[in-house]
Design an enzyme around this catalytic site. Sequence first.
Site, PDB file in Angstrom:
ATOM      1  N   ASP A 156       0.845  -1.183   0.000  1.00  0.00           N
ATOM      2  CA  ASP A 156       0.000   0.000   0.000  1.00  0.00           C
ATOM      3  C   ASP A 156       0.881   1.234   0.000  1.00  0.00           C
ATOM      4  O   ASP A 156       2.039   1.190   0.434  1.00  0.00           O
ATOM      5  CB  ASP A 156      -0.937   0.014   1.212  1.00  0.00           C
ATOM      6  CG  ASP A 156      -2.154   0.909   1.006  1.00  0.00           C
ATOM      7  OD1 ASP A 156      -2.420   1.329  -0.146  1.00  0.00           O
ATOM      8  OD2 ASP A 156      -2.846   1.201   1.990  1.00  0.00           O
ATOM      9  N   GLY A 157       0.315   2.320  -0.487  1.00  0.00           N
ATOM     10  CA  GLY A 157       0.971   3.618  -0.468  1.00  0.00           C
ATOM     11  C   GLY A 157       0.069   4.620   0.211  1.00  0.00           C
ATOM     12  O   GLY A 157      -1.145   4.442   0.268  1.00  0.00           O
ATOM     13  N   GLU A 213       2.402   3.925  -4.199  1.00  0.00           N
ATOM     14  CA  GLU A 213       1.809   2.625  -4.528  1.00  0.00           C
ATOM     15  C   GLU A 213       2.785   1.794  -5.383  1.00  0.00           C
ATOM     16  O   GLU A 213       2.976   0.609  -5.139  1.00  0.00           O
ATOM     17  CB  GLU A 213       0.481   2.800  -5.268  1.00  0.00           C
ATOM     18  CG  GLU A 213      -0.629   3.427  -4.449  1.00  0.00           C
ATOM     19  CD  GLU A 213      -1.336   2.472  -3.496  1.00  0.00           C
ATOM     20  OE1 GLU A 213      -0.961   1.282  -3.422  1.00  0.00           O
ATOM     21  OE2 GLU A 213      -2.272   2.926  -2.820  1.00  0.00           O
ATOM     22  N   ASP A 240      -4.357  -2.548  -3.550  1.00  0.00           N
ATOM     23  CA  ASP A 240      -5.639  -1.846  -3.630  1.00  0.00           C
ATOM     24  C   ASP A 240      -5.595  -0.713  -4.646  1.00  0.00           C
ATOM     25  O   ASP A 240      -6.521   0.072  -4.736  1.00  0.00           O
ATOM     26  CB  ASP A 240      -6.079  -1.335  -2.252  1.00  0.00           C
ATOM     27  CG  ASP A 240      -5.150  -0.304  -1.651  1.00  0.00           C
ATOM     28  OD1 ASP A 240      -4.201   0.151  -2.324  1.00  0.00           O
ATOM     29  OD2 ASP A 240      -5.370   0.066  -0.479  1.00  0.00           O
ATOM     30  N   HIS A 298      -9.228  -0.258   2.719  1.00  0.00           N
ATOM     31  CA  HIS A 298      -9.996   0.186   3.893  1.00  0.00           C
ATOM     32  C   HIS A 298     -11.324  -0.557   4.034  1.00  0.00           C
ATOM     33  O   HIS A 298     -12.329   0.019   4.400  1.00  0.00           O
ATOM     34  CB  HIS A 298     -10.223   1.699   3.850  1.00  0.00           C
ATOM     35  CG  HIS A 298      -8.967   2.467   3.574  1.00  0.00           C
ATOM     36  ND1 HIS A 298      -7.965   2.609   4.502  1.00  0.00           N
ATOM     37  CD2 HIS A 298      -8.542   3.099   2.465  1.00  0.00           C
ATOM     38  CE1 HIS A 298      -6.976   3.309   3.982  1.00  0.00           C
ATOM     39  NE2 HIS A 298      -7.301   3.611   2.743  1.00  0.00           N
ATOM     40  N   ASP A 350      -1.448  -0.716   4.957  1.00  0.00           N
ATOM     41  CA  ASP A 350      -1.826   0.690   5.093  1.00  0.00           C
ATOM     42  C   ASP A 350      -1.170   1.307   6.331  1.00  0.00           C
ATOM     43  O   ASP A 350      -0.640   2.425   6.284  1.00  0.00           O
ATOM     44  CB  ASP A 350      -3.350   0.817   5.165  1.00  0.00           C
ATOM     45  CG  ASP A 350      -3.801   2.255   5.325  1.00  0.00           C
ATOM     46  OD1 ASP A 350      -3.549   3.055   4.399  1.00  0.00           O
ATOM     47  OD2 ASP A 350      -4.389   2.593   6.367  1.00  0.00           O
TER      48      ASP A 350
END
Length: 149
Positions: free
Chosen positions: A9-10, A47, A69, A125, A135
């Site tokens: 994740d970023g 990302e 994501d 999320h 995250d």
Amino acid sequence: MNPIEIYTDGACKGNPGPGGWGVLLKSGDTVKELFGGELGTTNNRMELLAVIEALTALKRPCAVTLHIDSQYVLKGITEWIAGWKAKGWRTAARQPVKNVDLWQRLDALVAGGGHKLEWRWVRGHAGDPGNERADELANMGVEKALGRR
């Protein structure tokens, strides 16, 4: 090939702004977490960097299930990249591809790493434990970039 699950994740506080990337690697009972960050970056760059750092961390060819994501990264690597390369790293609108430096790094890792890659999109999320941890790690990367960690 050793099977490995990777979640990336970023995060970015402002876009552009300080950003972070996070990686969760799971192989059997072994878990490894990585994170880092940069000032003056974008969410898309973070990302991409998360996936690059994840694949770079692998020391031998693996059977990788990569959970992300980011539709930008997923579509970029599975749909758009062949066209960009054929057009000299230009978009269909003949504009330079954004983040070309990172796309080229990722392309080299995918092509030359010897890994069997399966790309899986997960809704961010939405309670997926691996994505939630990636995250958290990305946000730790933001804190690191800001000198708070």
